[in-house]
Design a protein around this motif. Structure first.
Motif, PDB file in Angstrom:
ATOM      1  N   UNK A  15     -19.209 -28.749  27.257  1.00  0.00           N
ATOM      2  CA  UNK A  15     -19.906 -28.368  26.025  1.00  0.00           C
ATOM      3  C   UNK A  15     -20.756 -27.143  26.324  1.00  0.00           C
ATOM      4  N   UNK A  16     -20.533 -26.088  25.611  1.00  0.00           N
ATOM      5  CA  UNK A  16     -21.340 -24.889  25.834  1.00  0.00           C
ATOM      6  C   UNK A  16     -22.457 -24.832  24.804  1.00  0.00           C
ATOM      7  N   UNK A  17     -23.706 -24.864  25.275  1.00  0.00           N
ATOM      8  CA  UNK A  17     -24.834 -24.623  24.376  1.00  0.00           C
ATOM      9  C   UNK A  17     -24.848 -23.132  24.081  1.00  0.00           C
ATOM     10  N   UNK A  18     -24.978 -22.784  22.809  1.00  0.00           N
ATOM     11  CA  UNK A  18     -25.035 -21.363  22.502  1.00  0.00           C
ATOM     12  C   UNK A  18     -26.276 -20.773  23.148  1.00  0.00           C
ATOM     13  N   UNK A 253     -34.043 -18.627  35.064  1.00  0.00           N
ATOM     14  CA  UNK A 253     -35.380 -19.165  34.780  1.00  0.00           C
ATOM     15  C   UNK A 253     -35.644 -19.238  33.273  1.00  0.00           C
ATOM     16  N   UNK A 254     -35.510 -18.126  32.527  1.00  0.00           N
ATOM     17  CA  UNK A 254     -35.721 -18.263  31.080  1.00  0.00           C
ATOM     18  C   UNK A 254     -34.726 -19.205  30.391  1.00  0.00           C
ATOM     19  N   UNK A 255     -33.480 -19.219  30.830  1.00  0.00           N
ATOM     20  CA  UNK A 255     -32.512 -20.141  30.205  1.00  0.00           C
ATOM     21  C   UNK A 255     -32.914 -21.595  30.423  1.00  0.00           C
ATOM     22  N   UNK A 256     -33.381 -21.891  31.620  1.00  0.00           N
ATOM     23  CA  UNK A 256     -33.793 -23.268  31.904  1.00  0.00           C
ATOM     24  C   UNK A 256     -35.055 -23.621  31.117  1.00  0.00           C
ATOM     25  N   UNK A 257     -35.947 -22.630  30.958  1.00  0.00           N
ATOM     26  CA  UNK A 257     -37.134 -22.861  30.132  1.00  0.00           C
ATOM     27  C   UNK A 257     -36.717 -23.218  28.702  1.00  0.00           C
ATOM     28  N   UNK A 258     -35.715 -22.485  28.202  1.00  0.00           N
ATOM     29  CA  UNK A 258     -35.236 -22.754  26.836  1.00  0.00           C
ATOM     30  C   UNK A 258     -34.661 -24.163  26.744  1.00  0.00           C
ATOM     31  N   UNK A 259     -33.899 -24.552  27.752  1.00  0.00           N
ATOM     32  CA  UNK A 259     -33.308 -25.889  27.741  1.00  0.00           C
ATOM     33  C   UNK A 259     -34.394 -26.968  27.837  1.00  0.00           C
ATOM     34  N   UNK A 260     -35.414 -26.714  28.649  1.00  0.00           N
ATOM     35  CA  UNK A 260     -36.522 -27.669  28.762  1.00  0.00           C
ATOM     36  C   UNK A 260     -37.210 -27.846  27.419  1.00  0.00           C
ATOM     37  N   UNK A 261     -37.397 -26.720  26.747  1.00  0.00           N
ATOM     38  CA  UNK A 261     -38.058 -26.758  25.444  1.00  0.00           C
ATOM     39  C   UNK A 261     -37.207 -27.576  24.451  1.00  0.00           C
TER      40      UNK A 261
END
Lengths: 327, 289
Positions: A15-18, A253-261
């Motif tokens: 599954x690809x998160x946009x 780092x920013x992508x993981x921050x977005x996923x955490x959010x």
């Protein structure tokens, strides 16, 4: 440091998160492990756009062994020179750690010369630690130069950034910590890198900093990282991209921050994991001033525009990538 | 050994450094002056900002004037305490052992980061054995780092005195290519030469063909070498150029010995008048519109 990729590792994502970084707009990030010498200017622009304001480039293995001392000198010199300048042009503050990596510690003749060279670099401005050092194959030579560099870090009062091995990771991690303690190093001065679910508990329990590398296929994926953040909280935990010449992602780092959010982790916790913990750990060097990247100024800009931050975000001219015209 | 009164200069820089650092830092630094081994110099040079901080130097007017008088063309403008501390350390190296002296400084260049390079290059005119730093200076001109180039180009008396024509021309070309402020380059007009003028004119034509802007300061370096081709260029500047281009053409014609160029200028009396009234000169011309 990366390893060689095997095709078996490259499972297609189901599954690809946009990719949507809007939800972290306005947040600032610090990537404490990224090998920019191996990356392009496009990466710098994308990183600045995604909110990365500062980074640390650890000295590492360049993908093939160096054959002479001058290659080491030129590499260290580029970390405090050209690469730092290049980064400043995109409005990103560039720090580095300097050290002899574990692979090349096995060339003892050269390793001896490198040990003599290191004092010339570790006291320079913006050198925030000795790194990345530690074990690869866990040989006797690796052990020897790891210990010598721990002593050097102790003498210089610098934090230590430790690479943990791909193979026999758990034991290699334990051994790295045991030796640091044996040399009288305070665990709060040590950042243990490339952790996973198997290593993190002991690292945190023993008082060390635990860094996680979000790196496709071979290290941590960021969904696993979100689960770990939920389990362990934000104390003494930081993430990095370790992006280099392998298939890696400088926006980890920013992508993981977005996923955490997206997964409900609080803004305060995200900030600690993706920004402030890294600063706290490496600022023990006395070489990080947060003001340098809260109001970013490039080397050139400080001189030319004295305090004027109109060019915030970098001064390099942008090319219009949506056009086929190149002018 | 030196081309200026280095002993007096060292005394003054030492005094200046001492007055800008704490007692503790002074104690640390002055101990390094006596250290014979290169490794002590190496680490002191690298560690300087940790000990001194990086604030601009505080200096009284008399001392400023006296220092700049000892080395004409040299300026303390923009110097910070770490930079003056580094210079002070270098001025205490023993220059009598020529080989060791040059090797020690050359090694600092090889391992230097940006601020260190700025300190080293802006100190070039103050080193012993000035004729030995020619290659080093030319190498610095090859840098792509703005601050390093500015340390060599801006108000630095070394290049004008020691670079040969080829290396000097490289410096000037590099200044145009990297958008530097030509007014800050010492000796820019004195060292104009035919070879440079011809390269610059080619460069200008290339920019015109690509429909790109030209730094109008380029023309000042052609004023002593006006031939038929350059006259055509001046006419083009007067006829099709922006206000800045026309001002540059007027200044160039005014400075030249060419009767044809001077006659051309007479057709633009308002520009001629501005020059004669000292309202228009190269310093009042800025490179970018």
């Amino acid at each position: 440091m990366c390893c060689s990729h095997s095709f078996d590792d490259r499972k297609p994502q189901v599954v690809a998160e946009a990719m949507n970084l809007d939800i972290i707009k306005g947040m600032k990030f610090f990537d404490p492990h990224v090998h920019m010498s191996s990356r392009t200017t496009d990466d710098y622009q994308a990183m600045a756009d995604a909110g990365i304001v500062a980074l640390i480039e650890p000295a590492f293995w360049l993908g093939q062994p160096r054959t002479g001392i001058d290659s080491f000198r030129d590499y260290y010199s580029s970390l405090v020179g050209w690469e730092r300048f290049r980064s400043s042009q995109f409005g990103i503050k560039h720090y580095c750690t300097i050290g002899l990596n574990s692979r090349e510690a096995n060339n003892e003749r050269l390793a001896e010369e490198v040990m003599e060279l290191l004092p010339l670099f570790i006291y320079k401005e913006g050198v925030v630690g000795i790194g990345e050092i530690g074990f690869d194959d866990q040989t006797a030579a690796e052990d020897k130069y790891y210990r010598m560099q721990l002593e050097l870090a102790k003498e210089a009062g610098l934090p230590i950034q430790i690479h943990t091995p791909h193979r026999d990771k758990k034991k290699g991690t334990q051994r790295s910590m045991d030796i640091a303690i044996e040399h009288g190093i305070d665990p709060k001065m040590v950042i243990i890198d490339h952790n996973n679910e198997e290593t993190v508990k002991e690292v945190l329990d023993r008082g060390f900093w635990a860094a996680f590398t979000i790196y496709p296929f071979t290290k941590m994926g960021n969904e696993r990282m979100v689960e770990l953040a939920k389990l362990y909280g934000p104390e003494r935990i930081m993430i990095n991209s370790a992006a280099d010449w392998g298939i890696s992602d400088p926006l980890a780092v920013p992508k993981t921050a977005a996923l955490m959010k997206l997964k409900g982790i609080s803004d305060e916790d995200i900030k600690m994991i993706t920004y402030s913990n890294a600063i706290t750990a490496f600022a023990q060097s006395g070489q990080i001033d947060e003001n340098d990247f809260i109001t970013p100024l490039s080397v050139d800009q400080t001189e030319k525009f004295a305090g004027n931050t109109v060019l915030r975000g970098g001064q390099q001219p942008r090319t219009d990538k949506s056009s086929i015209i190149i002018s | 050994m030196f081309d200026y009164d280095a002993e007096r200069f060292r005394v003054l820089i030492t005094e200046l450094t001492r007055s800008n650092v704490t007692e503790e830092t002074w104690h640390w630094l002055s101990e390094k002056f006596l250290a014979p081994e290169t490794s002590a110099v190496n680490s002191a040079f690298a560690m300087m900002p940790r000990k001194t901080g990086k604030l601009p130097i505080a200096i009284n007017h008399e001392l400023w004037v006296e220092i700049e008088k000892l080395k004409p063309g040299f300026t303390l403008e923009g110097w910070t305490i770490d930079r003056i501390g580094r210079l002070c350390l270098l001025l205490h190296l023993d220059p009598t052992d020529k080989e060791k002296y040059v090797k020690t400084i050359e090694n600092l260049f090889l391992a230097a980061e940006v601020n260190e390079l700025v300190a080293l290059y802006s100190s070039l005119p103050l080193f012993a054995w000035p004729e030995l730093w020619l290659m080093r200076c030319a190498e610095g001109v090859r840098s792509n780092i703005g601050l390093v180039l500015e340390a060599i180009m801006y108000k630095n008396p070394y290049p004008i005195s020691y670079l040969d024509e080829k290396a000097w021309n490289q410096l000037i070309l590099k200044a145009f290519f990297t958008g530097k402020d030509l007014n800050k380059i010492s000796g820019i007009d004195e060292r104009a030469n035919a070879e440079l003028a011809s390269t610059l004119v080619d460069f200008a034509h290339e920019r015109w063909a690509a429909n790109r802007k030209i730094n109008p300061h380029l023309w000042r370096l052609t004023s002593k070498f006006i031939d038929d081709d350059l006259l055509t260029d001046l006419k083009r500047l007067f006829g099709e150029g922006s206000l800045r281009d026309r001002q540059a053409a007027a200044l160039t014609a005014y400075q030249s010995d060419s009767v044809l160029a001077k006659n051309l200028l007479k057709s633009y009396p308002e520009l001629l008048k501005a020059i004669e009234n000292k309202e228009l000169n190269w310093s009042s011309l800025t490179p970018e519109e």
